[in-house]
Write a protein that holds these residues in place. Structure first.
Motif, short mmCIF file in Angstrom:
data_model
loop_
_atom_site.label_atom_id
_atom_site.label_comp_id
_atom_site.label_asym_id
_atom_site.label_seq_id
_atom_site.Cartn_x
_atom_site.Cartn_y
_atom_site.Cartn_z
N SER A 207 0.88 -1.17 0.00
CA SER A 207 0.00 0.00 0.00
C SER A 207 0.92 1.22 0.00
CB SER A 207 -0.95 0.00 1.19
OG SER A 207 -0.20 -0.06 2.37
N LYS A 209 2.63 4.87 -0.18
CA LYS A 209 2.49 6.25 0.29
C LYS A 209 2.86 7.17 -0.87
CE LYS A 209 4.53 5.80 4.75
NZ LYS A 209 5.85 5.53 4.81
N PRO A 210 2.11 8.27 -1.07
CA PRO A 210 2.41 9.16 -2.19
C PRO A 210 3.88 9.62 -2.18
CG PRO A 210 0.36 9.81 -1.13
CD PRO A 210 0.94 8.71 -0.30
N TYR A 228 6.11 4.45 -8.13
CA TYR A 228 5.60 5.28 -7.03
C TYR A 228 4.15 5.63 -7.34
CZ TYR A 228 5.91 9.37 -10.10
OH TYR A 228 5.74 10.25 -11.13
N VAL A 229 3.43 6.15 -6.34
CA VAL A 229 2.12 6.73 -6.65
C VAL A 229 2.20 8.23 -6.38
CG1 VAL A 229 0.84 4.60 -6.12
CG2 VAL A 229 1.07 6.37 -4.36
N ASP A 230 1.52 9.00 -7.22
CA ASP A 230 1.57 10.45 -7.05
C ASP A 230 0.55 10.91 -6.01
OD1 ASP A 230 -0.92 10.51 -8.30
OD2 ASP A 230 -0.08 11.04 -10.27
N LYS A 231 0.39 12.23 -5.88
CA LYS A 231 -0.48 12.77 -4.83
C LYS A 231 -1.94 12.36 -5.03
CE LYS A 231 2.45 16.55 -3.39
NZ LYS A 231 3.22 17.44 -4.25
N ASN A 232 -2.28 12.00 -6.28
CA ASN A 232 -3.65 11.54 -6.54
C ASN A 232 -3.76 10.02 -6.54
OD1 ASN A 232 -4.45 14.26 -6.97
ND2 ASN A 232 -3.52 14.14 -9.00
N SER A 233 -2.75 9.37 -5.95
CA SER A 233 -2.71 7.90 -5.86
C SER A 233 -2.64 7.21 -7.21
CB SER A 233 -3.92 7.36 -5.08
OG SER A 233 -3.86 7.86 -3.79
N PHE A 235 -0.64 5.37 -10.10
CA PHE A 235 0.57 4.57 -10.19
C PHE A 235 1.46 5.04 -11.34
CE2 PHE A 235 2.71 1.03 -12.33
CZ PHE A 235 3.45 0.48 -11.30
#
Ligand SMILES: CC(=O)N[C@H]1[C@@H](OP(=O)(O)O)O[C@H](CO)[C@@H](O)[C@@H]1O
Ligand SMILES: [Mg+2]
Length: 469
Positions: A207, A209-210, A228-233, A235
């Protein structure tokens, strides 16, 4: 090396390593295949004897073979069979237990360069960890760069990474996940570099983290991808192409800042490299080459440069320095403190990189060093260029040998007329590219498509795939 890499737990296989720790010279693959397919013990004996004569193997010379395996359930029995065979033919042998594929490549090169002026290192696992960590610790001196979470595909990379962790300083925190090697069925299952690259999504166990850094290895730890995932989740994948561009531009800057001139750096890719990555590299003024799929082709092409950076999009790759380039780097006299500092970094980079073969652990440390030096979060790295949306499909066909390619596998010559049909489809889309080639490892034909939008890339791949019917 007894391993089946990223493949399912029930598979197994073998990777053969050349005396200099590189991949087996291609012409020898046929002999291995013939031995493996020999129908009886007697047939194995006869073919083996023929090979001894063909290569004029002198009696009295005792060859040496070293071996290791990944963590599959079937590995110990196969290792025992190998050991029995080596004993039967009078070969001196030594087992290294559970190792990553690149660790075994490293040890082979060390053994065969011992005592020469290009000695590669100490031929032990301890020597491997020491070589990588010493270079890493010096490169990270006084720097810190937070946490990287590494999914080890529940393969042999897990224990190896835990061992490496003991040797590196606290400049980064490495969180090791998916490192259960006891439950055989978990190997490469919903985890690992192949899962992440193929599905273009997080392993379900992570899970994210941004803006935190994540990486996945494959089952024998010779492949790595970041993400990574960005601030808007959302991918984002940082694949082999992103690692190649990051490494090439960082090494190029170090060479320049160290005051070394006339130094060639080239980037070697395959047809699966994202079109945006090739355009980005060319914009940086670096040459790119496209070779057929398979690391042996890339490795060979990379040898043409002082520094050859090669990666497959799926995360297989490394950086090679020619011996004359190494000599120039190590003999270079810096003319200022700034040049001296860049030169020290460059020397350490040549030690940090496993130059025998793509090595997920060495590549992990390399990326960590570069991001720390640039003070980059993964989104800044990602921002170098935007990947064109793409789709990789496979198609079952009656006979994949009917499909013949040219131009580094980017065009079909057979079946006749098919390439024209593909070209006609590609012409209907913006920024599009598509090619078809037979897999070298599976009984399928692969279809790749790239286009300006995800919908169009998917649609183009489906339409090209439909042509194969
Ligand atoms: C599209 C793709 O990812 N192809 C892989 C795959 O080869 P194929 O010839 O496509 O089956 O396995 C190779 C060995 O692991 C790897 O080098 C290569 O990149
Ligand atoms: Mg592998």
């Amino acid at each position: 090396m007894i391993t089946a890499s990223h493949n399912p737990p029930a598979d197994n296989g073998v990777k053969l390593i050349d005396p200099l720790g590189e991949m087996l010279e291609s012409s020898w693959e046929a002999y291995g295949t013939a031995l493996a397919n020999a129908e009886s013990d007697q047939a194995v004996y006869e073919y083996y004897t023929q090979l001894e004569q063909k290569f004029n193997i002198r009696e009295g010379v005792v060859p040496q073979v070293i071996y290791g395996s990944d963590t599959r359930e079937s590995s110990p029995a196969l290792v025992q069979a190998l050991k029995d065979a080596l004993d039967a033919v009078g070969v001196k042998s030594q087992g290294f237990g559970y190792v990553t594929t690149p660790q075994l490549h490293y040890i082979v090169r060390c053994l065969n360069t011992q005592g020469t002026d290009h000695a590669y290192g100490e031929p032990t696992l301890e020597g491997y960890y020491k070589k990588l960590s010493t270079a890493f610790n010096q490169l990270m001196n006084n720097r810190s760069n937070g946490t990287v979470t590494v999914d080890c595909a529940n393969g042999v990379g897990g224990p190896a990474l835990r061992e490496l962790q003991k040797h590196i300083n606290n400049s980064i925190e490495v969180v090791v996940t998916n490192d259960d090697t006891e439950t055989f069925s978990k190997l490469n299952s919903h985890s690992g570099a192949d899962y992440v690259k193929t599905n273009q999504r997080l392993p379900p166990s992570v899970s994210a983290k941004p803006l935190a850094r994540y990486a996945s290895l494959d089952g024998d730890a010779d492949r790595i991808v970041y993400y990574y995932v960005d601030k808007n989740s959302i991918f984002h994948l940082l694949d082999g192409d992103k690692i190649a561009t990051l490494s090439a531009s960082f090494i190029g800057d170090l060479v320049h800042h160290a005051g070394i001139t006339d130094f060639s750096i080239g980037v070697v890719q395959t047809a699966y490299a994202n079109g945006s990555s090739t355009a980005y590299i060319e914009k940086q003024g670096l040459p790119t080459v496209c070779t057929p799929t398979g690391v042996k082709h890339l490795h060979h092409a990379a040898l043409a440069y002082d520094c050859g950076v090669y990666f497959e999009a799926n995360g297989h790759g490394t950086v090679l320095f020619s011996s004359s380039a190494l000599q120039r780097i190590f003999e270079h006299a810096p003319e200022s403190p700034a040049q001296a500092s860049a030169l020290t970094h460059l020397k350490n980079i040549t030690e940090l990189i496993n130059q025998t073969v793509g090595d997920a652990l060495s590549d992990l440390l390399l990326v960590e060093v570069i991001l720390a030096h640039k003070d980059w979060t993964p989104d800044l790295w990602d921002a170098c260029y935007t990947d064109l949306p793409n789709k990789l499909e496979k198609a079952e066909v009656a006979d994949r040998n009917m499909y013949k390619t040219t131009d580094a596998e980017r065009k079909l010559t057979h079946p006749a007329g098919l390439q024209d049909q593909i070209d006609a489809l590609v012409g209907k889309y913006e920024q599009a590219r598509s090619f078809v080639r037979p897999s070298g490892t599976e009984n399928v034909v692969r279809v790749y498509a790239e286009a300006a939008t995800k919908t169009e890339a998917d649609e183009l791949a489906q339409k090209v795939k439909a042509l194969l019917k």
